[in-house]
Design an enzyme around this catalytic site. Structure first.
Site, PDB file in Angstrom:
ATOM      1  N   SER A   1       4.341   2.762  -7.614  1.00 60.26           N
ATOM      2  CA  SER A   1       4.799   3.499  -6.432  1.00 60.26           C
ATOM      3  C   SER A   1       4.536   4.995  -6.569  1.00 60.26           C
ATOM      4  O   SER A   1       4.619   5.553  -7.666  1.00 60.26           O
ATOM      5  CB  SER A   1       6.300   3.270  -6.241  1.00 60.26           C
ATOM      6  OG  SER A   1       6.838   4.185  -5.309  1.00 60.26           O
TER       7      SER A   1
ATOM      8  N   THR B   1       1.017   2.587   1.996  1.00 55.49           N
ATOM      9  CA  THR B   1       2.118   1.935   2.713  1.00 55.49           C
ATOM     10  C   THR B   1       2.287   2.608   4.068  1.00 55.49           C
ATOM     11  O   THR B   1       2.511   3.816   4.139  1.00 55.49           O
ATOM     12  CB  THR B   1       3.410   2.015   1.884  1.00 55.49           C
ATOM     13  OG1 THR B   1       3.174   1.364   0.638  1.00 55.49           O
ATOM     14  CG2 THR B   1       4.568   1.334   2.594  1.00 55.49           C
TER      15      THR B   1
ATOM     16  N   HIS C   1       8.290  -4.851   4.028  1.00 54.75           N
ATOM     17  CA  HIS C   1       8.944  -3.925   3.089  1.00 54.75           C
ATOM     18  C   HIS C   1      10.264  -4.523   2.588  1.00 54.75           C
ATOM     19  O   HIS C   1      11.257  -3.809   2.409  1.00 54.75           O
ATOM     20  CB  HIS C   1       9.191  -2.586   3.814  1.00 54.75           C
ATOM     21  CG  HIS C   1       9.088  -1.374   2.935  1.00 54.75           C
ATOM     22  ND1 HIS C   1       8.097  -0.440   3.062  1.00 54.75           N
ATOM     23  CD2 HIS C   1       9.877  -0.930   1.920  1.00 54.75           C
ATOM     24  CE1 HIS C   1       8.281   0.537   2.166  1.00 54.75           C
ATOM     25  NE2 HIS C   1       9.342   0.255   1.466  1.00 54.75           N
TER      26      HIS C   1
ATOM     27  N   LYS D   1      -0.497  -1.492   3.287  1.00 47.47           N
ATOM     28  CA  LYS D   1       0.693  -2.342   3.054  1.00 47.47           C
ATOM     29  C   LYS D   1       1.656  -2.157   4.222  1.00 47.47           C
ATOM     30  O   LYS D   1       1.978  -1.027   4.572  1.00 47.47           O
ATOM     31  CB  LYS D   1       1.366  -1.930   1.748  1.00 47.47           C
ATOM     32  CG  LYS D   1       2.679  -2.658   1.466  1.00 47.47           C
ATOM     33  CD  LYS D   1       3.146  -2.386   0.039  1.00 47.47           C
ATOM     34  CE  LYS D   1       4.448  -3.083  -0.294  1.00 47.47           C
ATOM     35  NZ  LYS D   1       5.616  -2.408   0.238  1.00 47.47           N
TER      36      LYS D   1
HETATM   37  C1  FNR Z   1      10.684  -1.236  -2.242  1.00 46.19           C
HETATM   38  N1  FNR Z   1       9.439  -1.308  -1.597  1.00 46.19           N
HETATM   39  C2  FNR Z   1       8.566  -0.248  -1.694  1.00 46.19           C
HETATM   40  N2  FNR Z   1       7.334  -0.334  -1.097  1.00 46.19           N
HETATM   41  C3  FNR Z   1       6.442   0.671  -1.231  1.00 46.19           C
HETATM   42  O1  FNR Z   1       5.353   0.568  -0.693  1.00 46.19           O
HETATM   43  N3  FNR Z   1       6.752   1.771  -1.985  1.00 46.19           N
HETATM   44  C4  FNR Z   1       7.943   1.929  -2.605  1.00 46.19           C
HETATM   45  O2  FNR Z   1       8.188   2.924  -3.290  1.00 46.19           O
HETATM   46  C5  FNR Z   1       8.911   0.898  -2.440  1.00 46.19           C
HETATM   47  N4  FNR Z   1      10.137   1.010  -3.019  1.00 46.19           N
HETATM   48  C6  FNR Z   1      11.026  -0.054  -2.943  1.00 46.19           C
HETATM   49  C7  FNR Z   1      12.260   0.027  -3.590  1.00 46.19           C
HETATM   50  C8  FNR Z   1      13.135  -1.065  -3.570  1.00 46.19           C
HETATM   51  C9  FNR Z   1      14.430  -0.980  -4.299  1.00 46.19           C
HETATM   52  C10 FNR Z   1      12.755  -2.258  -2.918  1.00 46.19           C
HETATM   53  C11 FNR Z   1      13.639  -3.482  -2.946  1.00 46.19           C
HETATM   54  C12 FNR Z   1      11.555  -2.335  -2.254  1.00 46.19           C
HETATM   55  C13 FNR Z   1       9.024  -2.566  -0.931  1.00 46.19           C
HETATM   56  C14 FNR Z   1       8.363  -3.515  -1.944  1.00 46.19           C
HETATM   57  O3  FNR Z   1       7.123  -3.011  -2.366  1.00 46.19           O
HETATM   58  C15 FNR Z   1       8.125  -4.929  -1.362  1.00 46.19           C
HETATM   59  O4  FNR Z   1       7.465  -4.826  -0.128  1.00 46.19           O
HETATM   60  C16 FNR Z   1       9.398  -5.757  -1.195  1.00 46.19           C
HETATM   61  O5  FNR Z   1      10.305  -5.520  -2.242  1.00 46.19           O
HETATM   62  C17 FNR Z   1       9.032  -7.245  -1.183  1.00 46.19           C
HETATM   63  O6  FNR Z   1      10.142  -8.033  -0.931  1.00 46.19           O
HETATM   64  P1  FNR Z   1      11.006  -8.759  -2.095  1.00 46.19           P
HETATM   65  O7  FNR Z   1      10.033  -9.375  -3.094  1.00 46.19           O
HETATM   66  O8  FNR Z   1      11.867  -7.705  -2.697  1.00 46.19           O
HETATM   67  O9  FNR Z   1      11.768  -9.798  -1.334  1.00 46.19           O
END
Ligand code: FNR
Length: 367
Positions: A120, A168, A264, A240
């Protein structure tokens, strides 16, 4: 930066941790409540958080018997790069909240398990601190409010041997996270983000300006910016968070080489189309060989199978590996990936499929 963990990480994996659900229960014990609410929560009424999980239960498997599977393999190939299996680590920001070793622990586990990690922009660990030779890493870019700052991160990722850029695009504004607001969620004071300010500076508002449309929306990227970035880098650019088939087509026209179909984790817009449904719509709208990755709600190896059958080239897991990280650092992340990988392999065997290319819609029954 100090984070008070109620329970230290485990040094060994106890036998009661057999599934992602087991890890979820255990992780809660290791995290302060505020961090737990941040991790688990989503936007508004969290209908999308729940439907991300529920959508898999409605898709039924239709197995084939008596096939020769002795040559079976979970290998997959995206942009000419081979991966031993299709279970990747989604970008998750601020991982120091979950374990002191943060992204360094996740990256180590990913390397050992041959999982592709997407780092990230909000990483607490510098890209330069991750092992350069490990080829299983992509960089996730949050638009930095302008082209030059965004490109600087892309160039650094190129230098550090990251193999693709994931932009993203589903969160030009953070979601309305009631759960976080109720617990006064904030990042620990002094937390370091080597690649970005924790909050990207907003343009100054003049009297009469709208706080959203003249604020964050003024520094949000547009299709022209995506096309520009894609022209500036030799790395494949992936978007994304695309859910609309028309956006999938636009992405291709703007030089994008792949998509991560995702909502997300239900954290941004509530009650959007479930991403597994979006995957099926988008699969029909793009060329058959166009890479589509999927994330949201993957908790079992059978979920990995279903996403691939419905058109995904690979899947990402988000919260599941963070449960592993909170429980036992790199060891926990590695175990979570191993659990899913083994469940996926056994599902492939029981379904009568020997390779990812064999896994098609023919193996799915939808009512
Ligand atoms: C995320 N997600 C996310 N996506 C992204 O593009 N950059 C980021 O910094 C973050 N940070 C982030 C923090 C936390 C705590 C969560 C739970 C999610 C989204 C992540 O990449 C992803 O799309 C989802 O977590 C997928 O769903 P599941 O596997 O958590 O159900």
């Amino acid at each position: 930066m100090s984070q008070n963990f109620p329970l230290p990480p485990l040094a060994q994996i106890p036998p009661h941790l057999q599934t992602i659900a087991d890890y979820e229960q255990q992780a809660r014990k290791h995290l302060p409540d505020m961090v737990w609410q941040y991790l688990q929560g989503g936007s508004m009424d969290e209908i999308s958080v729940r439907s991300n999980l529920a959508q898999f239960a409605h898709i039924q498997l239709l197995p084939r018997m008596l096939k020769d599977l002795t040559h079976g393999s979970t290998e997959c190939e995206i942009f000419g790069q081979k991966f031993p299996h299709p279970i990747f680590l989604a970008p998750i920001g601020h991982q120091q909240q979950f374990h002191p070793e943060a992204e360094a622990a996740s990256a180590l586990a990913a390397e050992v398990l041959g999982s592709n990690m997407i780092l990230s922009t909000f990483s607490n660990t510098d890209m330069r601190a991750l092992k350069r030779e490990n080829p299983y890493k992509w960089f996730q870019l949050y638009w930095q409010g302008g082209r030059e700052k965004s490109l600087a991160l892309v160039k650094l990722a190129e230098q550090q041997n990251f193999k693709a850029i994931v932009i993203t695009v589903d969160s030009p504004h953070t979601g309305i996270r009631d759960r976080e607001r109720r617990v006064f969620f904030q990042l620990p004071a002094g937390m370091q983000h080597p690649h970005t300010p924790a909050h990207i500076p907003l343009p100054e508002l003049k009297a009469g300006d709208h706080p959203v449309f003249n604020g964050l929306m003024k520094i949000a990227p547009t299709w022209d910016d995506i096309a520009w970035i894609a022209q500036q880098t030799s790395l494949p650019v992936i978007l994304k968070g695309v859910l609309h088939p028309l956006d999938a087509r636009l992405a291709i026209q703007h030089g994008v080489r792949g998509l991560i179909v995702s909502n997300h984790g239900g954290r941004v817009l509530d009650t959007g189309i479930p991403p597994l449904t979006a995957l099926q719509l988008i699969r029909k709208a793009v060329p058959a060989d166009f890479p589509l990755l999927y994330d949201g709600g993957v908790r079992r190896g059978s979920d990995v199978f279903k996403a691939i059958a419905l058109g995904a080239s690979a899947v990402l897991i988000g919260r599941p590996y963070i449960y592993g990280l909170a429980c036992a650092g790199a060891l926990g992340v590695a175990h979570v990936v191993k659990i899913l990988k083994e469940e996926f392999e056994i599902t492939m065997a029981l379904m009568g499929t020997a390779a990812l290319n064999d896994i098609t819609e023919e193996y799915i029954f939808q009512k």
